[in-house]
Design a protein around this motif. Structure first.
Motif, PDB file in Angstrom:
ATOM      1  N   SER A   1      -0.070   3.621   6.560  1.00  0.00           N
ATOM      2  CA  SER A   1      -0.467   3.235   5.892  1.00  0.00           C
ATOM      3  C   SER A   1      -1.509   2.436   5.449  1.00  0.00           C
TER       4      SER A   1
ATOM      5  N   CYS B   1      -2.007  12.720   3.626  1.00  0.00           N
ATOM      6  CA  CYS B   1      -2.410  11.647   4.347  1.00  0.00           C
ATOM      7  C   CYS B   1      -2.995  11.736   5.258  1.00  0.00           C
TER       8      CYS B   1
ATOM      9  N   ILE C   1       3.516  10.874  -0.112  1.00  0.00           N
ATOM     10  CA  ILE C   1       3.004   9.918  -0.122  1.00  0.00           C
ATOM     11  C   ILE C   1       3.403   8.919  -0.820  1.00  0.00           C
TER      12      ILE C   1
ATOM     13  N   PRO D   1       0.829  -1.072  -0.128  1.00  0.00           N
ATOM     14  CA  PRO D   1      -0.512  -0.227  -0.266  1.00  0.00           C
ATOM     15  C   PRO D   1       0.902   1.018  -0.190  1.00  0.00           C
ATOM     16  N   PRO D   2       0.495   2.516  -0.602  1.00  0.00           N
ATOM     17  CA  PRO D   2       1.040   3.411  -0.361  1.00  0.00           C
ATOM     18  C   PRO D   2       1.016   3.685   0.944  1.00  0.00           C
ATOM     19  N   GLU D   3       2.062   4.958   1.264  1.00  0.00           N
ATOM     20  CA  GLU D   3       2.596   4.682   2.575  1.00  0.00           C
ATOM     21  C   GLU D   3       3.549   6.616   2.738  1.00  0.00           C
ATOM     22  N   CYS D   4       2.966   6.964   4.249  1.00  0.00           N
ATOM     23  CA  CYS D   4       3.379   8.769   4.031  1.00  0.00           C
ATOM     24  C   CYS D   4       4.707   8.923   4.166  1.00  0.00           C
TER      25      CYS D   4
ATOM     26  N   PRO E   1      -5.843   1.046  -1.567  1.00  0.00           N
ATOM     27  CA  PRO E   1      -4.596   1.099  -1.503  1.00  0.00           C
ATOM     28  C   PRO E   1      -4.226   1.600  -3.769  1.00  0.00           C
TER      29      PRO E   1
ATOM     30  N   PRO F   1       1.964   3.193  -4.700  1.00  0.00           N
ATOM     31  CA  PRO F   1       1.786   1.660  -4.150  1.00  0.00           C
ATOM     32  C   PRO F   1       3.299   1.004  -5.087  1.00  0.00           C
TER      33      PRO F   1
END
Length: 102
Positions: free
Chosen positions: A74, A86, A94, A65-68, A79, A97
């Motif tokens: 996350s 965020c 961000i 998944p995308p993550e800050c 996703p 993914p």
């Protein structure tokens, strides 16, 4: 063919090209857009369709998944979507993914 028909063919071809690329290597949506000469918006719009079509067979679309980048959050609701910020710290940094077909 009418415009509606050719658009459907183009979408199907785009989705097939995305799936074929993800069978060969992991990629972010931006990497897919660059490698396949597509608009990033088109890649994001096609991902849920790719996921559903490969699940009809014996493959799955796996997503990191995308993550800050600021706080590490996350838990985004979608996703496969393109988050703008965020929900935890409101940062717009961000990470995309990472996708793979398995």
């Amino acid at each position: 063919m009418s415009n509606g028909d050719s658009e459907g063919v183009d979408e199907e071809t785009t989705r097939r090209r995305i799936a074929d690329h993800l069978r060969d290597e992991d990629a972010t949506p931006s990497e897919l857009a660059e490698a396949l000469d597509l608009h990033l918006r088109s890649v994001y719009a096609s991902l849920s369709h790719v996921s559903r079509s490969v699940e009809a067979g014996d493959e799955r679309l796996l997503v990191v998944p995308p993550e800050c980048s600021n706080c590490g959050f996350s838990g985004f609701d979608d996703p496969l979507g393109r988050p703008s910020r965020c929900p935890s710290c409101k940062s717009e940094r961000i990470e995309e993914p990472v996708l793979r077909l398995d």
